[in-house]
Design a protein around this motif. Structure first.
Motif, PDB file in Angstrom:
ATOM      1  N   ALA A 141       9.335   1.172 -55.127  1.00  0.00           N
ATOM      2  CA  ALA A 141       9.135   0.459 -56.032  1.00  0.00           C
ATOM      3  C   ALA A 141       9.974   1.365 -56.969  1.00  0.00           C
ATOM      4  N   ILE A 142       9.753   2.156 -57.431  1.00  0.00           N
ATOM      5  CA  ILE A 142      10.441   3.212 -58.667  1.00  0.00           C
ATOM      6  C   ILE A 142      11.660   2.790 -58.129  1.00  0.00           C
ATOM      7  N   TYR A 143      12.299   2.788 -57.292  1.00  0.00           N
ATOM      8  CA  TYR A 143      13.790   2.819 -57.199  1.00  0.00           C
ATOM      9  C   TYR A 143      14.209   1.575 -58.108  1.00  0.00           C
ATOM     10  N   GLU A 144      13.572   0.273 -56.824  1.00  0.00           N
ATOM     11  CA  GLU A 144      13.722  -0.920 -57.149  1.00  0.00           C
ATOM     12  C   GLU A 144      13.831  -1.524 -58.798  1.00  0.00           C
ATOM     13  N   LYS A 145      12.437  -0.733 -59.536  1.00  0.00           N
ATOM     14  CA  LYS A 145      12.429  -0.649 -60.749  1.00  0.00           C
ATOM     15  C   LYS A 145      13.695  -0.377 -61.576  1.00  0.00           C
ATOM     16  N   ARG A 146      14.461   0.817 -61.280  1.00  0.00           N
ATOM     17  CA  ARG A 146      15.250   0.926 -61.742  1.00  0.00           C
ATOM     18  C   ARG A 146      17.039   0.770 -61.531  1.00  0.00           C
ATOM     19  N   LYS A 175      16.620  -2.433 -61.120  1.00  0.00           N
ATOM     20  CA  LYS A 175      16.642  -3.582 -62.403  1.00  0.00           C
ATOM     21  C   LYS A 175      17.685  -2.865 -63.223  1.00  0.00           C
ATOM     22  N   GLU A 176      16.254  -2.093 -63.908  1.00  0.00           N
ATOM     23  CA  GLU A 176      16.601  -1.485 -65.116  1.00  0.00           C
ATOM     24  C   GLU A 176      18.065  -0.728 -65.971  1.00  0.00           C
ATOM     25  N   ALA A 177      18.254   0.377 -64.560  1.00  0.00           N
ATOM     26  CA  ALA A 177      20.000   0.826 -64.788  1.00  0.00           C
ATOM     27  C   ALA A 177      21.075   0.518 -64.441  1.00  0.00           C
ATOM     28  N   GLY A 178      20.616  -1.114 -63.396  1.00  0.00           N
ATOM     29  CA  GLY A 178      22.091  -1.910 -62.558  1.00  0.00           C
ATOM     30  C   GLY A 178      23.103  -1.771 -62.185  1.00  0.00           C
ATOM     31  N   PHE A 179      22.824  -0.112 -61.235  1.00  0.00           N
ATOM     32  CA  PHE A 179      22.963   0.279 -59.853  1.00  0.00           C
ATOM     33  C   PHE A 179      22.209   0.236 -59.132  1.00  0.00           C
ATOM     34  N   SER A 180      22.963   0.121 -57.887  1.00  0.00           N
ATOM     35  CA  SER A 180      21.339   0.496 -57.236  1.00  0.00           C
ATOM     36  C   SER A 180      22.270   2.221 -55.135  1.00  0.00           C
ATOM     37  N   ALA A 181      22.780   2.781 -56.504  1.00  0.00           N
ATOM     38  CA  ALA A 181      22.579   3.474 -55.427  1.00  0.00           C
ATOM     39  C   ALA A 181      21.254   4.752 -55.211  1.00  0.00           C
ATOM     40  N   TYR A 182      21.067   5.053 -53.280  1.00  0.00           N
ATOM     41  CA  TYR A 182      19.603   5.760 -53.739  1.00  0.00           C
ATOM     42  C   TYR A 182      19.574   7.242 -54.541  1.00  0.00           C
ATOM     43  N   PHE A 183      21.232   7.544 -54.488  1.00  0.00           N
ATOM     44  CA  PHE A 183      20.460   9.077 -55.999  1.00  0.00           C
ATOM     45  C   PHE A 183      20.788   8.572 -57.155  1.00  0.00           C
TER      46      PHE A 183
END
Ligand code: NDP
Length: 419
Positions: free
Chosen positions: A121-126, A128-136
């Motif tokens: 949930a935190i990752y998916e929000k990030r 969207k907000e930050a604009g990159f999808s790496a796990y780290f």
């Protein structure tokens, strides 16, 4: 002078430990602790006759904060070097805070289980907000900044080569070569050949996750994300020659964008041969890179962990790998009102590394900066409290130490640029 607890005893840790033992006047005592104690005992027995550093070993599961706390309390180190996996970053940071000890690592946090709904949930929000999808990403560890500051402790994040030395190169360029930096291209070239059709140079799970993720770069204040391996360039590397390289997302871009805010564009490229890419695409297509467990004959199997068991152990590549690595940064910017370009890099020979410490250059180029980062903290060269990445510290003593302990810098004031 100092007592250091080193957690992890894999490819990178083994080099860092060899290197600590070459500086016994600083690393007076070390404790090598890992999940599999037998590996620590083997390395300790090998090194003990060659060094004045007093070496002990311990077993620890660093996923368990209480186990790390108990070990720190028993050993009383001045510094904890986390050279296990990024999965353990937060538990080891928690233990350091609980015991009042400085911390360092070589890679930023990522979770082992990317299906964990709370993390997701935190990752998916990030994303969207930050604009990159790496796990780290750094957010998890930056969240500890205030706690470390208030405790009067330092956490040094990412003191390997990239991240690590590449950021020191950026700090050095900013301090000595430029008034303003416009663009940074980080180029990571491995011209080594191990003779296998497919093998990874460091932990396969971490490595394959990194290179199969979408690429991204920083441009004009935001992330631009692209499909994995979709931007390719060719570059002629000093002492290696022409290589194809591909734009990847890489963790230091995130901290550099924050700490060198004037940079209009920051990119990261890594070289890959066609055989590596073909194997990786095939493994991905059949689901072998997945971290989601599958049921096989009544047993839960995580495909990428099973793949890791099949692939050559990166630590075994040492004797087979021939050739050189060339890793560095190309800058464009301004000095005294004039445009200028600058390239700073290191060339490292796989066979030379093997002769010195029994490992190939990928482990060597990470393990030496890990030792040098520890050296900066233990000798009081880097003292800023809080949670910091390498470019936030004075690059001069660190680069001097790297020159001295096996990773000397080279420079060009007229490099070919990457378009
Ligand atoms: P390895 O897989 O070779 O070694 C990892 C070590 O950590 C092993 O000794 C392993 O123990 C130990 N470990 C794993 N889980 C635990 C645990 N729960 N508790 C205690 N010990 C544990 O990895 P590498 O040496 O290749 O990589 C080490 C780190 O370096 C990684 O974080 C990697 O991302 C980073 N790295 C950074 C680079 C950079 O330039 N900054 C480049 C390359 C790597 P066991 O033997 O039992 O499995």
């Amino acid at each position: 002078m100092s007592k250091v607890l080193i957690i992890g005893c894999g490819g990178v840790a083994s080099v860092a430990i060899h290197k600590c033992c070459q500086v016994p006047e600083v690393f007076t005592e070390i404790c090598i602790a890992s999940r599999t104690k037998a590996k620590c005992d083997k390395l300790a027995a090998e090194l003990a006759p060659t060094t004045a550093t007093k070496i002990t070993t311990a077993q620890v599961d660093a996923d368990k904060v209480e186990e790390v706390i108990a070990l720190i309390k028993a050993y009383q180190p001045d510094l904890v070097m986390n050279i296990a996996l990024p999965y353990q970053d937060l538990t080891i940071m928690d233990a350091c805070l609980a015991c009042g000890v400085n911390y360092m690592d070589t890679a930023n946090y990522e979770p082992e289980n990317t299906d964990d709904p709370e993390w997701r949930a935190i990752y998916e929000k990030r994303c969207k907000e930050a604009g990159f999808s790496a796990y780290f990403d750094y957010s998890w560890q930056w969240a500890y900044a205030k706690k470390f500051e208030e405790a009067g402790l330092t956490a040094l994040l990412g003191s390997g080569f990239d991240p690590g030395v590449t950021q020191a190169y950026c700090a050095y360029a900013k301090k000595h070569e430029f008034d303003t930096i416009d663009t940074i291209d980080i180029l990571d070239c491995n011209g080594g050949d191990h003779g296998y059709a497919f093998a990874t140079n460091f932990n396969p799970e971490i490595n394959l996750r990194e290179v199969s993720a979408p690429g991204s770069y920083w441009e004009n204040g935001h992330w631009v994300e692209i499909p994995a391996m979709s931007i390719k360039r060719e570059y002629n590397f000093d002492q290696v020659g022409d290589k194809d390289m591909y734009l990847l997302h890489h963790e230091e871009i995130e901290s550099l964008a924050k700490n060198i805010p004037e940079a209009k564009r920051i990119r990261f490229f890594m070289t890959f041969g066609q055989s590596y890419l073909d194997h990786m695409r095939c493994l991905e297509d059949v689901g072998m890179l997945s971290t989601t467990p599958v049921n096989f004959n009544g047993q839960e199997i995580v495909p990428i962990q099973f793949l890791k068991a099949l692939l050559p152990d990166p630590a075994s590549l040492g004797p087979r790998t021939k050739g050189k690595t060339n890793i560095g940064c190309i800058f464009t910017g301004k000095k005294d009102g004039k445009d200028k370009t600058y390239y700073i890099y290191n060339v490292c020979d796989h066979q030379e590394c093997y002769k010195e410490v029994g490992s190939q250059a990928i482990s060597y180029t990470t393990g030496v900066p890990a030792m040098c980062g520890a050296l900066m903290l233990l000798t009081g060269k880097w003292t800023t409290k809080g949670v910091h990445t390498v470019e936030e510290f004075d690059p001069d003593p660190y680069l001097d130490a790297l020159d001295k302990y096996g990773l000397p810098r080279s420079e060009s004031h007229n490099p070919a640029l990457v378009d």
